[in-house]
Every structure is written in C-alpha cells, then in structure tokens.
Design an enzyme around this catalytic site. Structure first.
Site, PDB file in Angstrom:
ATOM      1  N   SER A 187     -62.143  13.288   6.940  1.00  0.00           N
ATOM      2  CA  SER A 187     -61.312  14.492   6.864  1.00  0.00           C
ATOM      3  C   SER A 187     -61.270  15.132   8.246  1.00  0.00           C
ATOM      4  O   SER A 187     -61.789  16.226   8.464  1.00  0.00           O
ATOM      5  CB  SER A 187     -61.873  15.472   5.822  1.00  0.00           C
ATOM      6  N   LEU A 188     -60.665  14.425   9.179  1.00  0.00           N
ATOM      7  CA  LEU A 188     -60.637  14.854  10.564  1.00  0.00           C
ATOM      8  C   LEU A 188     -59.259  14.612  11.160  1.00  0.00           C
ATOM      9  O   LEU A 188     -58.693  13.530  11.023  1.00  0.00           O
ATOM     10  CB  LEU A 188     -61.685  14.071  11.375  1.00  0.00           C
ATOM     11  N   LEU A 220     -57.400  11.495   4.561  1.00  0.00           N
ATOM     12  CA  LEU A 220     -56.350  12.450   4.204  1.00  0.00           C
ATOM     13  C   LEU A 220     -55.171  12.296   5.155  1.00  0.00           C
ATOM     14  O   LEU A 220     -55.331  12.348   6.375  1.00  0.00           O
ATOM     15  CB  LEU A 220     -56.884  13.882   4.269  1.00  0.00           C
ATOM     16  N   TYR A 236     -50.552  12.865   5.517  1.00  0.00           N
ATOM     17  CA  TYR A 236     -49.511  13.871   5.284  1.00  0.00           C
ATOM     18  C   TYR A 236     -48.161  13.187   5.313  1.00  0.00           C
ATOM     19  O   TYR A 236     -47.960  12.196   6.032  1.00  0.00           O
ATOM     20  CB  TYR A 236     -49.592  14.967   6.352  1.00  0.00           C
ATOM     21  N   TYR A 261     -44.039  19.855  13.086  1.00  0.00           N
ATOM     22  CA  TYR A 261     -45.287  19.090  13.006  1.00  0.00           C
ATOM     23  C   TYR A 261     -45.233  18.050  14.116  1.00  0.00           C
ATOM     24  O   TYR A 261     -44.912  16.887  13.895  1.00  0.00           O
ATOM     25  CB  TYR A 261     -45.401  18.433  11.631  1.00  0.00           C
ATOM     26  N   LYS A 272     -50.440  10.139  11.701  1.00  0.00           N
ATOM     27  CA  LYS A 272     -50.539   9.970  10.251  1.00  0.00           C
ATOM     28  C   LYS A 272     -49.924   8.642   9.816  1.00  0.00           C
ATOM     29  O   LYS A 272     -50.412   7.994   8.877  1.00  0.00           O
ATOM     30  CB  LYS A 272     -49.874  11.140   9.537  1.00  0.00           C
ATOM     31  N   LEU A 332     -50.990  23.133   1.793  1.00  0.00           N
ATOM     32  CA  LEU A 332     -52.119  23.912   1.262  1.00  0.00           C
ATOM     33  C   LEU A 332     -52.408  25.095   2.171  1.00  0.00           C
ATOM     34  O   LEU A 332     -52.212  25.022   3.380  1.00  0.00           O
ATOM     35  CB  LEU A 332     -53.381  23.039   1.187  1.00  0.00           C
ATOM     36  N   SER A 382     -54.904  26.050   3.727  1.00  0.00           N
ATOM     37  CA  SER A 382     -56.203  25.777   4.323  1.00  0.00           C
ATOM     38  C   SER A 382     -56.247  26.338   5.738  1.00  0.00           C
ATOM     39  O   SER A 382     -55.221  26.614   6.347  1.00  0.00           O
ATOM     40  CB  SER A 382     -56.474  24.274   4.362  1.00  0.00           C
ATOM     41  N   ARG A 383     -57.446  26.480   6.264  1.00  0.00           N
ATOM     42  CA  ARG A 383     -57.609  26.987   7.620  1.00  0.00           C
ATOM     43  C   ARG A 383     -56.968  26.043   8.633  1.00  0.00           C
ATOM     44  O   ARG A 383     -56.315  26.479   9.585  1.00  0.00           O
ATOM     45  CB  ARG A 383     -59.092  27.170   7.936  1.00  0.00           C
ATOM     46  N   ALA A 384     -57.114  24.752   8.409  1.00  0.00           N
ATOM     47  CA  ALA A 384     -56.541  23.776   9.326  1.00  0.00           C
ATOM     48  C   ALA A 384     -55.016  23.824   9.292  1.00  0.00           C
ATOM     49  O   ALA A 384     -54.352  23.694  10.326  1.00  0.00           O
ATOM     50  CB  ALA A 384     -57.035  22.375   8.973  1.00  0.00           C
TER      51      ALA A 384
END
Length: 236
Positions: free
Chosen positions: A37-38, A100, A102, A112, A120, A150, A152-154
């Site tokens: 997850s990086l 993970l 995208y 993006y 990705k 999501l 999420s912070r990232a």
C-alpha cells in the site's frame, strides 16, 4: 501477517527491504499475507506533458517497482501452506499478496498526473506477470484492488478528491460513497480480506474493482446530454 508494527518504506531500497524482511522473520517466522500500500508521485499535480523525467521515474519507482522488490524480498517468508476444511485438505494455493491500484491506469483522469497513471498501469501489468511467476515457483497468489475515490489522507494530495467522490455518486450504478472505515463497513478492506482468504484460492493475476461499479460506465450519466432519457437514480 504483521500486527502492532508500521513498516513504512518511502524509497525503493533493497538494503532497507532486506533488513525489514529479516526483522519480520525474526519476530514472526513466516507470513501468509503481504499487502503493498505504497504510492508516491512527487509531480502528481502536473500534466504528463509537463512532468520531468525524474518525477516520472520517481512515480514508477515508488508506486510500481517497489511492489516487485517487496515481493521479491518477502516471498521466502510466505507460507506455501495448505487450506483445510473439516480437517480435509482442499487447496495448496499458499500465501496471498495484494496491492492497490486506480482506474487511471486505463482511463483518463485529468489532474492525476506526474506519471502516476503510468505507474498504476505498470503495477497492474506487473500483477499479472508476478501472479504467473510467484504462482508457478512459490504457490503465491498475486492480485490488486482498484478502489473508487475515497476520503483518505493520501487521496487529498491530488487536490480534488471531493469532486471525484461527487462524480462517482452521480454516475456509478450504486449511488453511495465508498466506505473505508476501520469497522465492519470497510468495503475495500472486506475485498482484501476475501482475496487473502481460502475463499479466493483460485483467484490470481486479477484486478478487483471496488468502486460501486463506476469502472463499468462508458459515459457520465449526469451530463445534460442525457437529461431527457429519464435515467433512474437519486438526485444529489
């Protein structure tokens, strides 16, 4: 499976990974599940045409090659194992590795940038190749999860995650926000738990979409072009 420890590796460094693997072996002996997850794209806010070579390569290094290197160093620790049901052996599929990804790997997502869409795409291609190599040599399954937007912070790093969530709710077959809380409603986590379990013993080399079905859409149904088609759905 790691617990009570956060192993954060910001740069792909074989010496650091080797030390991490040795530490895990010393503390846990072996593992059944490996989760990557990086991701990092230092120029993610830049269009691809404005991305520097260093920024592009940094995105691929941190976001895709890091998985290849991680799996290489941790495969020796992963149990080849056998799953049992009522004491009867039913599968010898071994450990499970998950990453993970995208949907920008295969669709255009303006904003993006910085080479992250390429990273990705590389991650998904590597998932298929690693599934073959790790499966044949070590009986390890390799899959990746493509989650929808999501909070999420990232995700906030791209600067428009709220807009992406609104778009998803307006256009996905399931009109709801994707849940990723650390409780029973963690939809992404539930998918990962499934892939890591004997229930997914025949699944490898796959991209699993957890996005309320948004990946299946060919057009944005919230477009004014479709206002007269009487498309069912909730108004947001």
């Amino acid at each position: 499976m790691l617990s009570g420890r956060d192993l954060s590796i910001c740069y792909v460094n074989s010496h650091v990974l080797q030390e991490a693997a040795e530490s895990v072996k010393q503390d846990f002996g072996s593992i059944d599940i490996l989760v990557h997850s990086l991701a990092n794209g230092p120029e993610v806010s830049k269009p691809l045409l404005e991305t520097s070579r260093n920024g592009y390569l940094a995105a691929l290094s941190a976001s895709s090659y890091s998985y290849v290197s991680l799996l290489k160093h941790f495969i020796p620790l992963m149990n080849p194992g056998m799953y049992f049901v009522f004491f009867i052996p039913i599968s010898d599929t071994g450990g499970s590795s998950i990453s993970l990804t995208y949907i920008a790997s295969e669709r255009i997502i303006p904003g993006y940038g910085g080479g992250m869409s390429s990273a990705k795409a590389a991650l998904e291609s590597d998932t298929r190749v690693l599934a073959f190599e790790a499966g044949r040599k070590h009986k390890i399954r390799v899959n990746t999860i493509s989650a929808g937007p999501l909070r999420s912070r990232a995700a906030k790093a791209i600067g428009f995650i709220d807009t992406m969530i609104e778009y998803s709710i307006a256009n996905a077959p399931l009109q709801k926000e994707l849940s990723a809380e650390l409780n029973e409603t963690d939809e992404v986590g539930n998918a990962a738990a499934f892939l890591a379990s004997p229930l997914a013993s025949a699944i490898t080399g796959a991209v699993i979409y957890v996005d309320n079905g948004l990946n299946a859409m060919g057009v944005g149904v919230d477009s004014p072009i479709f206002k007269d088609l009487n498309i069912p759905g909730e108004k947001h």
